[in-house]
Design an enzyme around this catalytic site. Structure first.
Site, PDB file in Angstrom:
ATOM      1  CE1 TYR A 145      -2.302   3.329   2.486  1.00  0.00           C
ATOM      2  CE2 TYR A 145      -3.670   2.567   0.666  1.00  0.00           C
ATOM      3  CZ  TYR A 145      -3.385   3.514   1.642  1.00  0.00           C
ATOM      4  OH  TYR A 145      -4.180   4.631   1.770  1.00  0.00           O
ATOM      5  CG  ASP A 240       5.938   3.704   0.392  1.00  0.00           C
ATOM      6  OD1 ASP A 240       4.748   3.559   0.066  1.00  0.00           O
ATOM      7  OD2 ASP A 240       6.301   4.393   1.374  1.00  0.00           O
ATOM      8  CE  LYS A 268       2.528   5.005   8.040  1.00  0.00           C
ATOM      9  NZ  LYS A 268       1.154   4.962   8.533  1.00  0.00           N
TER      10      LYS A 268
HETATM   11  P1  KE4 Z   1      -0.593   8.505   4.403  1.00  0.00           P
HETATM   12  O1  KE4 Z   1      -1.132   9.207   3.161  1.00  0.00           O
HETATM   13  O2  KE4 Z   1      -1.674   7.676   5.099  1.00  0.00           O
HETATM   14  O3  KE4 Z   1       0.149   9.445   5.344  1.00  0.00           O
HETATM   15  O4  KE4 Z   1       0.539   7.488   3.910  1.00  0.00           O
HETATM   16  C1  KE4 Z   1       0.208   6.525   2.931  1.00  0.00           C
HETATM   17  C2  KE4 Z   1       1.177   5.360   3.028  1.00  0.00           C
HETATM   18  C3  KE4 Z   1       2.161   5.237   2.069  1.00  0.00           C
HETATM   19  N1  KE4 Z   1       3.051   4.221   2.121  1.00  0.00           N
HETATM   20  C4  KE4 Z   1       3.021   3.315   3.122  1.00  0.00           C
HETATM   21  C5  KE4 Z   1       4.031   2.209   3.145  1.00  0.00           C
HETATM   22  C6  KE4 Z   1       2.031   3.404   4.141  1.00  0.00           C
HETATM   23  O5  KE4 Z   1       2.002   2.472   5.128  1.00  0.00           O
HETATM   24  C7  KE4 Z   1       1.094   4.446   4.089  1.00  0.00           C
HETATM   25  C8  KE4 Z   1      -0.015   4.600   5.119  1.00  0.00           C
HETATM   26  N2  KE4 Z   1      -0.131   3.564   6.080  1.00  0.00           N
HETATM   27  C9  KE4 Z   1      -1.446   3.315   6.591  1.00  0.00           C
HETATM   28  C10 KE4 Z   1      -1.347   2.170   7.602  1.00  0.00           C
HETATM   29  N3  KE4 Z   1      -1.205   0.943   6.954  1.00  0.00           N
HETATM   30  C11 KE4 Z   1      -2.089   4.519   7.172  1.00  0.00           C
HETATM   31  C12 KE4 Z   1      -3.303   4.241   8.042  1.00  0.00           C
HETATM   32  C13 KE4 Z   1      -4.568   4.690   7.363  1.00  0.00           C
HETATM   33  O6  KE4 Z   1      -4.713   4.509   6.127  1.00  0.00           O
HETATM   34  O7  KE4 Z   1      -5.435   5.191   8.103  1.00  0.00           O
END
Ligand code: KE4
Length: 433
Positions: A145, A240, A268
């Site tokens: 993801y 990523d 994060k």
């Molecule tokens: P954000 O747009 O949510 O800040 O980041 C996206 C993203 C990109 N790449 C990786 C490897 C990520 O894990 C994420 C976001 N992680 C999720 C948790 N698996 C965020 C939690 C959510 O979607 O509420």
């Protein structure tokens, strides 16, 4: 846990005004059932919900809070920054300070651009890769993801996997036709994508330590071969590390693997709970970005001084105390050994893994190497375990397609408490009615 009455009422009201009652789908507890607890506040290692229930927090806002909640150094840095104003839309010294703290850690990173989320970081890195190579195709891996930008919502993990809809309506086929899907830890599937695309691949993007299909690290030999394949085809390799960055080690996956990407994305931890994303790489690529180069990317709140203050305070603490990762990993390992023993004590299959302060477990008899394996894990058992642990004051990620995290605020006694809760929970969810 005493009662969830206030959360139940709050969730009902939230659903009247917010789709699904949440601002990010995975929070709705659909993957585990029951009512999502509404949080009143954090205190160190703990979350306290609006009914007054206290939980040891193994999610830490999905990774950012490596020092737990209300860390005084980070809090003070934010308070000082707030007193000077919230945002200027103009360059500030603190953006350069955080950029320097990050770039000086990596030999393959000369420049970094800050944005406001991991999604934005990845979306921008993909555009930069396409601009740098003048190619349209991208290769991603099923189960990874990378945020919710259109090109990447194909067979994605995290919330999409949780709801069993690994792709999304609303994404034009004209866009996703440029996205090629490979199988994690399977080089031949990547070679097939390059051949299918007739070489028109701008980049391969991978979570080098996947945390969105559960915790599934890439094999080192696979990463090395992936690097070589990208070089052979002239494609950029993007790590990523929005989740694994500064979590798997001080240098994220790059502190464990000898493979170096052309671009890397973070989020994060570098915002410490405030909205920050970043993408970075060698000057030769980054200089293509506007205003130096032709690849456009922008953001009103990019490099926001309050968010920068939080991230800088967090990163400086990590760099001053790299030995923190030893105790974080030790606690993660002990927790997973405890969960594994608890499962075994009732004859339930469980596989676990740890990378630094990240941990993951699957109710599965076999090691998980890719998304197909992950999808076979017993999500019903996971849901029961999650609910049983929540009742015992242990707050785990509300989907088996996520990772868990250890913060420096979590003590050995809290690990013992979580392991004890795991034994009790395993007994509860396997006892015959
Ligand atoms: P954000 O747009 O949510 O800040 O980041 C996206 C993203 C990109 N790449 C990786 C490897 C990520 O894990 C994420 C976001 N992680 C999720 C948790 N698996 C965020 C939690 C959510 O979607 O509420």
């Amino acid at each position: 846990m005493t009662t969830l009455d206030n959360s139940i009422d709050a969730f009902r009201e939230a659903r009247e005004f917010i789709p699904g009652g949440v601002d990010s789908p995975v929070r709705a507890f659909k993957g585990v059932g029951g009512t999502p607890v509404f949080i009143d506040r954090g205190e160190g290692a703990y979350l306290i919900d609006i009914d007054g229930n206290r939980y040891i927090d193994f999610v830490q806002s999905w990774g950012p809070l490596i020092f737990g909640h209300c860390d005084s150094d980070i809090e003070n840095a934010v308070i000082e920054a707030v007193k000077k104003g919230l945002s200027f839309g103009a360059p500030t010294l603190i953006e350069t300070a955080l950029a320097k703290e990050i770039t000086t850690l990596f030999d393959n990173v000369d420049k970094v651009r800050f944005v406001s989320s991991g999604t934005e970081a990845v979306m921008s890195a993909i555009r930069l890769a396409r601009g740098a190579t003048n190619r349209d195709g991208i290769i991603k891996f099923a189960g990874c993801y990378h945020g919710h930008s259109d090109s990447l919502l194909v067979q994605a993990g995290s919330g999409l996997a949780t709801f069993g809809v690994p792709s999304s309506p609303g994404v034009p086929a004209d866009l996703t036709k440029h996205t090629y899907l490979a199988r994690y830890n399977d080089l031949s599937s990547v070679e097939k994508c390059f051949i299918e695309a007739k070489g028109d691949i701008a980049c391969v993007i991978i979570e080098p330590i996947a945390g969105n299909m559960g915790l599934v690290p890439a094999d080192e030999i696979f990463l090395k071969q992936l690097r070589a394949l990208c070089d052979e085809y002239g494609a950029l390799l993007i790590f990523d590390e929005v989740m694994s960055g500064f979590r798997a080690s001080l240098k994220g996956a790059q502190g464990i693997s000898c493979v170096r990407p052309d671009l890397v994305t973070w989020g994060k931890v570098i915002g410490a709970g405030m909205p920050v994303g970043a993408f970075a790489g060698k000057a030769s690529i980054m200089q293509l970005l506007s205003p130096e180069g032709p690849v456009y990317q922008a953001g009103t709140l990019s490099g926001n001084p309050i968010a920068m203050a939080a991230g800088l305070a967090s990163l400086r603490k990590l760099k001053q105390n790299p030995s923190l990762y030893v105790s974080l990993a030790s606690n993660a390992k002990r927790l997973m050994e405890g969960f594994s023993s608890a499962a075994k004590s009732v004859g339930v299959s469980m596989v676990t893994d740890v990378r630094g302060s990240m941990f993951g477990f699957f109710f599965s008899p076999k090691v998980v190497k890719n998304f197909d394996d992950a999808l076979q894990n017993d999500t019903a058992m996971f849901a029961k375990f999650h609910q049983a642990m929540l009742k015992r004051g242990i707050y785990l990620a509300c989907s088996s397609f996520e990772a868990g995290f250890i913060s420096t605020a979590i003590t050995e006694e809290m690990i013992d408490e979580a392991i004890k809760a795991a034994y009790e929970s395993m007994q509860e969810i396997t006892q015959k009615d």
